[in-house]
Design a protein around this motif. Structure first.
Motif, PDB file in Angstrom:
ATOM      1  N   LEU A  94       0.916  -1.111  -0.113  1.00 35.57           N
ATOM      2  CA  LEU A  94       0.003   0.099   0.112  1.00 35.57           C
ATOM      3  C   LEU A  94       0.804   1.483  -0.052  1.00 35.57           C
ATOM      4  O   LEU A  94       0.480   2.211  -0.561  1.00 35.57           O
ATOM      5  CB  LEU A  94      -1.045  -0.033   1.229  1.00 35.57           C
ATOM      6  N   LYS A  95       1.938   1.104   0.737  1.00 37.68           N
ATOM      7  CA  LYS A  95       2.829   2.530   0.812  1.00 37.68           C
ATOM      8  C   LYS A  95       3.780   2.746  -0.423  1.00 37.68           C
ATOM      9  O   LYS A  95       3.455   3.682  -1.247  1.00 37.68           O
ATOM     10  CB  LYS A  95       4.045   1.945   1.771  1.00 37.68           C
ATOM     11  N   VAL A  96       4.125   1.609  -1.059  1.00 34.95           N
ATOM     12  CA  VAL A  96       4.613   1.694  -2.419  1.00 34.95           C
ATOM     13  C   VAL A  96       3.577   2.440  -3.412  1.00 34.95           C
ATOM     14  O   VAL A  96       4.148   3.391  -3.980  1.00 34.95           O
ATOM     15  CB  VAL A  96       5.257   0.449  -2.907  1.00 34.95           C
ATOM     16  N   ALA A  97       2.226   1.739  -3.231  1.00 36.71           N
ATOM     17  CA  ALA A  97       1.630   1.978  -4.092  1.00 36.71           C
ATOM     18  C   ALA A  97       1.001   3.531  -4.129  1.00 36.71           C
ATOM     19  O   ALA A  97       0.923   4.348  -5.033  1.00 36.71           O
ATOM     20  CB  ALA A  97       0.163   1.363  -4.343  1.00 36.71           C
ATOM     21  N   ALA A  98       0.830   3.868  -2.782  1.00 35.03           N
ATOM     22  CA  ALA A  98       0.302   5.444  -2.533  1.00 35.03           C
ATOM     23  C   ALA A  98       1.443   6.243  -2.865  1.00 35.03           C
ATOM     24  O   ALA A  98       1.308   7.454  -3.573  1.00 35.03           O
ATOM     25  CB  ALA A  98       0.001   5.281  -0.919  1.00 35.03           C
ATOM     26  N   ILE A  99       2.745   6.104  -2.648  1.00 40.65           N
ATOM     27  CA  ILE A  99       3.830   7.109  -2.989  1.00 40.65           C
ATOM     28  C   ILE A  99       4.079   7.108  -4.560  1.00 40.65           C
ATOM     29  O   ILE A  99       4.124   8.207  -5.200  1.00 40.65           O
ATOM     30  CB  ILE A  99       5.227   6.705  -2.373  1.00 40.65           C
ATOM     31  N   SER A 100       4.066   5.986  -5.287  1.00 41.84           N
ATOM     32  CA  SER A 100       3.961   6.186  -6.722  1.00 41.84           C
ATOM     33  C   SER A 100       2.855   6.763  -7.254  1.00 41.84           C
ATOM     34  O   SER A 100       3.022   7.367  -8.485  1.00 41.84           O
ATOM     35  CB  SER A 100       4.164   4.532  -7.276  1.00 41.84           C
ATOM     36  N   THR A 101       1.683   6.515  -6.740  1.00 39.86           N
ATOM     37  CA  THR A 101       0.694   7.213  -7.178  1.00 39.86           C
ATOM     38  C   THR A 101       0.470   8.806  -7.117  1.00 39.86           C
ATOM     39  O   THR A 101       0.277   9.426  -8.211  1.00 39.86           O
ATOM     40  CB  THR A 101      -0.794   6.769  -6.549  1.00 39.86           C
ATOM     41  N   ALA A 102       1.071   9.149  -5.962  1.00 40.49           N
ATOM     42  CA  ALA A 102       1.086  10.722  -5.512  1.00 40.49           C
ATOM     43  C   ALA A 102       2.095  11.236  -6.555  1.00 40.49           C
ATOM     44  O   ALA A 102       1.861  12.304  -7.640  1.00 40.49           O
ATOM     45  CB  ALA A 102       1.619  11.066  -4.469  1.00 40.49           C
ATOM     46  N   LEU A 103       3.450  10.490  -6.659  1.00 43.58           N
ATOM     47  CA  LEU A 103       4.261  11.007  -7.956  1.00 43.58           C
ATOM     48  C   LEU A 103       3.826  11.123  -9.182  1.00 43.58           C
ATOM     49  O   LEU A 103       3.989  12.099  -9.909  1.00 43.58           O
ATOM     50  CB  LEU A 103       5.535  10.113  -7.950  1.00 43.58           C
ATOM     51  N   THR A 104       2.989   9.970  -9.712  1.00 43.95           N
ATOM     52  CA  THR A 104       2.382   9.999 -10.817  1.00 43.95           C
ATOM     53  C   THR A 104       1.638  10.971 -11.171  1.00 43.95           C
ATOM     54  O   THR A 104       1.492  11.605 -12.195  1.00 43.95           O
ATOM     55  CB  THR A 104       1.712   8.574 -11.175  1.00 43.95           C
ATOM     56  N   LEU A 105       0.868  11.379 -10.162  1.00 44.83           N
ATOM     57  CA  LEU A 105      -0.399  12.531 -10.346  1.00 44.83           C
ATOM     58  C   LEU A 105       0.666  13.764 -10.359  1.00 44.83           C
ATOM     59  O   LEU A 105       0.119  14.639 -11.289  1.00 44.83           O
ATOM     60  CB  LEU A 105      -1.092  12.287  -8.915  1.00 44.83           C
ATOM     61  N   LEU A 106       1.466  13.860  -9.596  1.00 42.18           N
ATOM     62  CA  LEU A 106       2.070  15.219  -9.701  1.00 42.18           C
ATOM     63  C   LEU A 106       2.956  15.371 -11.226  1.00 42.18           C
ATOM     64  O   LEU A 106       3.195  16.627 -11.705  1.00 42.18           O
ATOM     65  CB  LEU A 106       3.359  15.226  -8.541  1.00 42.18           C
ATOM     66  N   ILE A 107       3.373  14.305 -11.740  1.00 38.95           N
ATOM     67  CA  ILE A 107       4.015  14.401 -13.026  1.00 38.95           C
ATOM     68  C   ILE A 107       2.705  14.582 -14.110  1.00 38.95           C
ATOM     69  O   ILE A 107       3.054  15.103 -14.963  1.00 38.95           O
ATOM     70  CB  ILE A 107       4.942  13.243 -13.327  1.00 38.95           C
TER      71      ILE A 107
END
Lengths: 300, 369
Positions: free
Chosen positions: A88-101
């Motif tokens: 969940l942590k890896v998915a959450a951080i990746s999702t946040a980064l994907t959104l920012l980019i």
């Protein structure tokens, strides 16, 4: 006449709905039921490596033997919970980064002149024409200690010794963000492109600075796209196996790896299936949130 | 209507065609082989097809686990596979996955090394299901120049301490140490280094082994079971725990590349795991006769010697040794002397409970959880 028309319409609707439902039943529901069945069976050394849960006893009685031990086992060791939380942590951080980019990219495409939009979208989708595996392997070539990135930085003189990126969580984030970016950009683009730009003009006329107008108008109006993109990235990222396995280090523990270890190292199909069913149940919550959001948007 | 009947007709025809095939006495001239990657000579299959007219479909795998998962699912379609004798061949025999071989079809049986056959009996009592194909101990390969630079010019490693002594491994961290990514190899090695029995099946020893590995865990670059071949050859790592045959391939590649990487290989003096990969026929193999013909073909001294020359693993065919390249023949890591051979041991057979504990301890070693 009208009654016949409705019947025809009903039959027509049924026929149109049949292929997608049929697809889901054959390729989603049936495999899931098979996994569920295995998760409730007992391990044995044979082909297949689990015992049947149905058996015919004497006098034509059908016996059903369910083994819930595989599920209770998941609670006996904190490994499963920790691996899930880490996923969940890896998915959450990746999702946040994907959104920012992804957001600025989608925004730029949606606001560029109409004739550039389709070619730009094409460029976003273009990487899908190459196999995911090949793209992840290319990242290995870029990120490894003797790879392109480190050689380039050392050539520039910015660093003296290679930075360890491969086999760390950073590499996993890079891989996931890169691979899932189109899933974020496309729904964002769809909502941003539909937005009524006269609203921004009105805001400017009324003296609202552009950044404030973005926060007050564009961002709230693009929320359906943000939510859709977030779920499209987050849900598959939780169960991601290939990217962490190839780019991550030995201490990158995600639930996909745990299922692999149960299935291949322990050769325990029942427990592996139980872990798979458990993630599915835990992922159903965000999927249902997504569904609710979709139907709400439709109601509007 | 017409379409529906056409479909039924097609299915009936398909059934009618498949039935006589299943009952046919003579097999069609096809053989489906599933072998480890880089585990055969380039011309072995060609020669077999030329000699017998049997067409070979050749697929490769990179771990026993992959092979076993396919076989356990059933109907893999493969006729000949090469599982490691312990524990995979043994477990497969218990699960009814492998066929009993017809010894009358394997005419060259008598040329097999009796000590190897005896060693395989712990997995396959009576040698009724498997034929030894390639044999190798698990050892250590290292970059001679880098080790001399770090540990001193007179350093001549011969023990497991090169990968298990925290004081030594800490110094090697910078140049890169890799371990095999499997507890079945790492734990026995850690146990012998700690002065215990490598083939112990005592559950308490799992933790003892894990603790030993945890001491050096911070200095390990990665755990992997094939990547080390290239990395050691390129000089990206300087010490690799690996299968001797694979280490020999790394040494050959380093010599061919001629970039100043020199690799030495040894079997640690404390003793090491001995791996025998066996040729075996799945119980549901469609072409078992052809599979046995291929096994018999592989036991020809010139054929199996060519495989050894290519892959760097020893074979169990006695008359073949004389045909193996001189440098491999005299390499104590490939054909160890008797006193070393006596210290090699096979992996013990364990229960599913024990395996689960071992996998769990391995996860702890790798992730800290």
């Amino acid at each position: 006449m009208s009654a016949r028309g409705t019947l025809k319409q009903k039959v027509g609707r049924f026929l149109v709905a049949l292929p997608p439902y049929g697809w889901l039943v054959v390729f989603f529901l049936l495999p899931f039921l098979i996994v569920l069945k295995i998760s409730l069976s007992e391990l044995q050394a044979a082909i297949p490596p689990y015992k049947a849960i149905f058996a015919w006893a004497e006098d034509g009685i059908l016996q059903l033997r369910l083994n819930f031990g595989n599920y209770s086992y998941l609670f006996s060791d904190e490994l499963y919970a920790l691996a899930y939380l880490n996923s969940l942590k890896v998915a959450a951080i990746s999702t946040a980064l994907t959104l920012l980019i992804g957001y600025p990219m989608a925004y730029t495409i949606a606001r560029s002149p109409a004739r550039y939009r389709n070619p730009l979208l094409m460029l976003v989708v273009l990487p899908f024409w190459t196999s995911l595996l090949i793209r992840v392997y290319s990242w290995m070539g870029i990120l490894k200690n003797e790879g392109l990135l480190n050689s380039f930085l050392m050539w520039l003189g910015i660093i003296d010794s290679p930075i360890q990126i491969m086999e760390t969580n950073t590499a996993v984030y890079i891989g996931i963000v890169y691979s899932y970016l189109p899933y974020m950009i496309l729904p964002l683009y769809a909502t941003l492109e539909k937005m009524d730009l006269t609203l921004l003009e009105a805001a400017a006329d009324l003296g609202c600075p552009p950044f404030k107008a973005f926060l007050k108008i564009t961002l709230p109006l693009s929320m359906p796209g943000v939510i859709a993109g977030t779920l499209l990235v987050f849900i598959p990222a939780v169960g991601e196996f290939v990217i962490p396995d190839l780019l991550g280090g030995p201490d990158t523990l995600m639930i996909g790896k745990v299922i692999w270890a149960e299935f291949f190292d322990n050769r325990d199909w029942p427990v592996a299936s139980a872990v798979a069913v458990a993630i599915l149940i835990l992922l159903v919550v965000p999927i249902m949130l997504y569904q609710r959001n979709e139907s709400r948007a439709e109601a509007k | 209507m017409g379409k529906k009947w056409a479909v039924f007709g097609f299915m009936a025809a398909a059934l009618a065609l498949s039935a006589p095939l299943a009952g046919q006495a003579a097999e069609e001239k096809v053989l489906n082989v599933y072998n480890w990657s880089d585990y055969i000579a380039p011309d072995t299959i060609e020669k077999f097809t030329k000699a017998t007219g049997i067409k070979v479909n050749y697929d490769v795998y990179d771990s026993n686990e992959t092979l076993f998962a396919k076989l356990q699912a059933g109907q893999s379609g493969y006729d000949l596979v090469f599982p490691s004798a312990t524990p995979f061949l043994a477990q497969g025999i218990k699960a009814g996955i492998f066929k009993t071989l017809d010894r009358s079809k394997i005419t060259r049986w008598s040329s097999l090394d009796p000590t190897m056959l005896k060693a395989m009996e712990i997995a396959d009592p009576g040698n009724s299901h498997g034929v030894p194909y390639m044999v190798a101990a698990t050892g250590i390969g290292y970059n001679i120049d880098k080790i001399k630079k770090i540990l001193g010019a007179d350093a001549k490693p011969d023990s497991w301490s090169l990968i298990f002594d925290p004081a030594v491994v800490a110094k090697l961290k910078e140049c890169g140490v890799s371990l095999l990514d499997t507890p079945t190899e790492v734990f026995p090695a850690a146990l012998i280094y700690a002065g215990k029995k490598g083939d112990s099946i005592d559950k308490a020893d799992i933790n003892a082994a894990a603790d030993q590995v945890l001491k050096i865990r911070p200095f390990i670059k990665y755990f992997h079971s094939s990547k080390y071949i290239n990395d050691l050859a390129n000089g990206d790592t300087c010490v690799a725990h690996g299968y001797v045959g694979d280490l020999v391939q790394a040494r050959t590649r380093a010599n061919e590349a001629n970039k100043g990487v020199h690799i030495a290989i040894y079997i640690p003096k404390e003793g090491a795991v001995l791996n025998i990969d066996a040729a075996a026929v799945p119980a549901d193999a469609p072409h078992p006769e052809n599979a046995q013909a291929f096994i018999d073909f592989l036991l020809q001294p010139d054929i199996i010697a060519a495989v050894t020359n290519n892959v760097g693993f020893a074979n169990a065919v006695m008359p073949a040794k004389a045909l193996v390249k001189k440098d491999l023949q005299t390499d104590p890591a490939i054909y160890p002397p008797a006193d070393m051979q006596a210290k090699e041991f096979e992996l013990p057979l364990v229960t599913p409970d024990y395996e689960r504990l071992r996998t769990r301890a391995w996860t702890k070693v790798k992730t800290g959880l």
